[in-house]
Write a protein that holds these residues in place. Structure first.
Motif, PDB file in Angstrom:
ATOM      1  N   MET A  82       9.398  14.062   1.979  1.00 35.42           N
ATOM      2  CA  MET A  82       8.956  15.050   0.980  1.00 35.42           C
ATOM      3  C   MET A  82       9.335  16.468   1.420  1.00 35.42           C
ATOM      4  O   MET A  82       9.792  17.276   0.616  1.00 35.42           O
ATOM      5  CB  MET A  82       7.448  14.937   0.757  1.00 35.42           C
ATOM      6  N   ASP A  83       9.120  16.744   2.712  1.00 37.53           N
ATOM      7  CA  ASP A  83       9.470  18.084   3.227  1.00 37.53           C
ATOM      8  C   ASP A  83      10.959  18.379   3.034  1.00 37.53           C
ATOM      9  O   ASP A  83      11.338  19.499   2.685  1.00 37.53           O
ATOM     10  CB  ASP A  83       9.152  18.195   4.726  1.00 37.53           C
ATOM     11  N   CYS A 115       3.803   7.009   7.612  1.00 34.81           N
ATOM     12  CA  CYS A 115       3.252   8.194   6.929  1.00 34.81           C
ATOM     13  C   CYS A 115       4.058   9.439   7.294  1.00 34.81           C
ATOM     14  O   CYS A 115       4.367  10.276   6.437  1.00 34.81           O
ATOM     15  CB  CYS A 115       1.785   8.410   7.304  1.00 34.81           C
ATOM     16  N   GLU A 116       4.388   9.575   8.575  1.00 32.48           N
ATOM     17  CA  GLU A 116       5.168  10.740   9.013  1.00 32.48           C
ATOM     18  C   GLU A 116       6.543  10.754   8.330  1.00 32.48           C
ATOM     19  O   GLU A 116       7.020  11.799   7.892  1.00 32.48           O
ATOM     20  CB  GLU A 116       5.323  10.743  10.543  1.00 32.48           C
ATOM     21  N   HIS A 122       1.215   4.261  -3.001  1.00 27.42           N
ATOM     22  CA  HIS A 122       0.974   5.700  -2.760  1.00 27.42           C
ATOM     23  C   HIS A 122       2.273   6.509  -2.895  1.00 27.42           C
ATOM     24  O   HIS A 122       2.261   7.604  -3.454  1.00 27.42           O
ATOM     25  CB  HIS A 122       0.310   5.908  -1.404  1.00 27.42           C
ATOM     26  N   GLN A 159       7.343   9.473   5.457  1.00 26.12           N
ATOM     27  CA  GLN A 159       7.177   9.857   4.054  1.00 26.12           C
ATOM     28  C   GLN A 159       6.976  11.378   3.926  1.00 26.12           C
ATOM     29  O   GLN A 159       7.497  12.016   3.014  1.00 26.12           O
ATOM     30  CB  GLN A 159       5.993   9.084   3.455  1.00 26.12           C
ATOM     31  N   GLN A 160       6.205  11.939   4.872  1.00 22.84           N
ATOM     32  CA  GLN A 160       5.980  13.395   4.828  1.00 22.84           C
ATOM     33  C   GLN A 160       7.301  14.138   5.037  1.00 22.84           C
ATOM     34  O   GLN A 160       7.597  15.105   4.336  1.00 22.84           O
ATOM     35  CB  GLN A 160       4.949  13.809   5.885  1.00 22.84           C
ATOM     36  N   TRP A 161       8.088  13.683   6.017  1.00 26.62           N
ATOM     37  CA  TRP A 161       9.382  14.340   6.253  1.00 26.62           C
ATOM     38  C   TRP A 161      10.272  14.224   5.030  1.00 26.62           C
ATOM     39  O   TRP A 161      10.956  15.163   4.650  1.00 26.62           O
ATOM     40  CB  TRP A 161      10.079  13.743   7.490  1.00 26.62           C
ATOM     41  N   ALA A 164       2.179   2.397  11.483  1.00 25.49           N
ATOM     42  CA  ALA A 164       1.597   2.917  10.238  1.00 25.49           C
ATOM     43  C   ALA A 164       1.625   4.445  10.231  1.00 25.49           C
ATOM     44  O   ALA A 164       1.938   5.073   9.215  1.00 25.49           O
ATOM     45  CB  ALA A 164       0.166   2.404  10.071  1.00 25.49           C
ATOM     46  N   LYS A 165       1.295   5.050  11.382  1.00 28.07           N
ATOM     47  CA  LYS A 165       1.363   6.516  11.466  1.00 28.07           C
ATOM     48  C   LYS A 165       2.789   7.001  11.241  1.00 28.07           C
ATOM     49  O   LYS A 165       3.031   7.987  10.540  1.00 28.07           O
ATOM     50  CB  LYS A 165       0.876   6.993  12.847  1.00 28.07           C
ATOM     51  N   ASN A 202      -0.814   0.212  14.350  1.00 21.90           N
ATOM     52  CA  ASN A 202      -1.306   1.584  14.157  1.00 21.90           C
ATOM     53  C   ASN A 202      -0.200   2.613  14.384  1.00 21.90           C
ATOM     54  O   ASN A 202      -0.041   3.553  13.604  1.00 21.90           O
ATOM     55  CB  ASN A 202      -2.470   1.876  15.111  1.00 21.90           C
ATOM     56  N   ILE A 257       3.038   7.358  -6.460  1.00 22.64           N
ATOM     57  CA  ILE A 257       2.283   8.520  -6.972  1.00 22.64           C
ATOM     58  C   ILE A 257       3.007   9.796  -6.550  1.00 22.64           C
ATOM     59  O   ILE A 257       3.275  10.685  -7.365  1.00 22.64           O
ATOM     60  CB  ILE A 257       0.846   8.595  -6.405  1.00 22.64           C
ATOM     61  N   MET A 258       3.295   9.878  -5.242  1.00 22.39           N
ATOM     62  CA  MET A 258       3.879  11.111  -4.688  1.00 22.39           C
ATOM     63  C   MET A 258       5.236  11.421  -5.312  1.00 22.39           C
ATOM     64  O   MET A 258       5.578  12.575  -5.533  1.00 22.39           O
ATOM     65  CB  MET A 258       4.019  10.990  -3.170  1.00 22.39           C
ATOM     66  N   ILE A 291      -4.626   5.665  -6.075  1.00 21.43           N
ATOM     67  CA  ILE A 291      -5.023   6.134  -4.735  1.00 21.43           C
ATOM     68  C   ILE A 291      -5.983   5.128  -4.109  1.00 21.43           C
ATOM     69  O   ILE A 291      -5.780   4.642  -2.990  1.00 21.43           O
ATOM     70  CB  ILE A 291      -5.700   7.529  -4.803  1.00 21.43           C
ATOM     71  N   PHE A 340       0.847  -1.207   0.000  1.00 23.62           N
ATOM     72  CA  PHE A 340       0.000   0.000   0.000  1.00 23.62           C
ATOM     73  C   PHE A 340       0.876   1.249   0.000  1.00 23.62           C
ATOM     74  O   PHE A 340       0.678   2.168  -0.796  1.00 23.62           O
ATOM     75  CB  PHE A 340      -0.943   0.004   1.222  1.00 23.62           C
TER      76      PHE A 340
END
Lengths: 322, 322
Positions: B148-149, B141-142, B78, B144-146, B137-138, B134, B81-82, B104, B74
């Motif tokens: 990208m940031d 996601c965090e 995603h 991946q966000q970092w 998984a969070k 859980n 895509i990003m 998506i 999963f």
């Protein structure tokens, strides 16, 4: 008039207590923003009511209520990307206010947050909640896929359409109610009847939505009346019109959709709807599901006064003009 | 040489048995396709090994193994895509073979499928698995966000970078192992030590990845050697170089990144890395985490022969050339 404020206050206070981490800001700020846009909170209210129906303190269902509301918001954030929607509840959608990658990822983490609230339960209740929630979540994704597929499909049957709106919208209403019932500890027969009530009410509600989009009073309607017609959206009304029209009327309808614009298009399509008695046929179909829903509710074995809020909510939902 | 085929056969057979519904085809066909692309299946292998470590039949961990593998896939769908990645394992990514909306939504439903496999467990095991999963998984996601940031950030510290790779990659290795341990029913001390082993091994593995991207033998390396340098990727090597360089070297490095291209750019940046002793410093950092990982593993209280597969796997992972 039903007073939903008691339920809404509980949900509102629970949502206000969700404390997303400060960082990464691009992941969590969109969620704080999006949840603050509000909405009717119908799904979490149903979870609370589903619990209370069986005479159990509705606070026991708070986390299940949050789980369905967070899941619903996750699906909205991702649907808005897929539909390229600039606005949600009159405000910028996440992908238009931030960007698409942020909308994908913050949606993802919101789904995980939904599961976190489920994971506060224990034992067989947790397991039952998870199984119901997982099945429903898959159906919501399937419903969204069908909705996208049907946009470009040439032939969509009424049955396919009903299944699509069931999956995309109605199953989550049934799931919300049944989760409340699971937490209250009622038997499987009651649980399943309550799920069916929510499912059928949801289908009736969605059919009413199709009807209002064409026939609502513009002064009371939040969106542009006739918007579905302008967008060639395959609603129950349009599919039924194609089903019931003779060959020449079909041609006129197809030409109106293809060649006309603005109010002229709306007027032309509405004329065909009137000619084919589509408003009455839609109302009939809607009432069919509404009656089954009321029947489902009446079959649940609890004292009648405990059902009063759900009967009142049903009436309230089916009498809206906006 | 460690023989992973015993574990891989179990995982392969389990994945082959996943029977996605036929419809909606646009939702499920991408998942069948993507899971068939293969991969090392390292995470599910760790889940099986984590269970077996405590002398429990590894088949008990099959569903947890599937859950982490589906979640990992999963996140890849995603992430692709990003990152706008056209290829994954040499084949077209889901969003490039189908489209972005399908990627998506099929990613979303795959995450739900992961939770379905978790929901096969019961009682306190289910609850513990969910809580760990859980949280992990969070964090993924965090991470991946970092990631990208940090692409557009001007200053990223080594500590921030280590935390990013921990979250994006290493925590899921720790989680996989600990899930096996939870299913085996070991005590919390053992569980946590096993998690830490996976976490630290994952960080060491990722640092090795950074190193190989610059110094691997092109004949054995699956990607273009020097790809990270060409893409100005903020790897441990680049961040360490900026940290250790004096003002004039910093300027040369920045100019090389901004103005040079192709092999000239790779040569120039590698010269600075050599001058600053970056390869040795990266190896040192990598070994630091690897040593902690081995220490974590040695502290787990089970007979030493039961740890042999995990020691062998660690050695195998840290000796790769590709």
């Amino acid at each position: 008039m039903i007073d939903l404020s008691r339920y809404q206050n509980i949900i509102g206070s629970e949502i206000a207590q969700i404390n997303f981490p400060k960082a990464p800001q691009n992941l969590y700020a969109p969620l704080t923003y999006f949840l603050a846009l509000g909405g009717k909170r119908m799904r979490p209210i149903l979870a609370l009511m589903g619990c209370e129906l069986f005479d159990k303190d509705l606070n026991a269902a708070k986390h299940a209520a949050l789980a369905v509301e967070l899941f619903h918001n996750f699906s909205l954030i991702h649907d808005d990307i897929m539909d390229d929607a600039p606005l949600r509840r009159g405000k910028a959608t996440v992908h238009s206010k931030w960007d698409q990658n942020i909308a994908i990822l913050s949606g993802d983490v919101l789904m995980v947050k939904a599961y976190e609230h489920l994971a506060t339960y224990d034992g067989q209740v947790l397991k039952s909640l998870l199984q119901l929630f997982n099945t429903t979540a898959k159906q919501v994704c399937e419903g969204q896929q069908w909705d996208m597929d049907y946009e470009s499909a040439t032939a969509v049957t009424i049955d396919q359409y009903i299944k699509m709106i069931s999956y995309k919208t109605a199953v989550l209403l049934g799931c919300s109610l049944e989760m409340g019932a699971i937490i209250a500890g009622t038997n499987t027969t009651n649980r399943k009847a309550l799920y069916e009530f929510g499912l059928n009410l949801g289908i009736a509600f969605q059919l009413q939505d199709d009807l209002l989009d064409v026939y609502a009073d513009q002064n009371k309607f939040g969106k542009q009346v006739g918007g579905d017609i302008l967008a060639n959206k395959k609603t129950f009304l349009l599919l039924k019109a194609f089903e019931d029209a003779d060959a020449s009327t079909k041609t006129v309808l197809q030409n109106s959709l293809t060649n006309l614009k603005g109010s002229e298009k709306i007027t032309a399509v509405k004329a065909i709807y009137a000619q084919l008695d589509i408003p009455a046929k839609t109302t009939e179909k809607m009432n069919e599901y509404y009656e089954i829903a009321l029947q489902n509710l009446s079959e649940i074995k609890v004292p009648k006064n405990q059902k009063a809020p759900l009967f009142a909510l049903s009436e309230f939902l089916m009498q809206r003009e906006h």
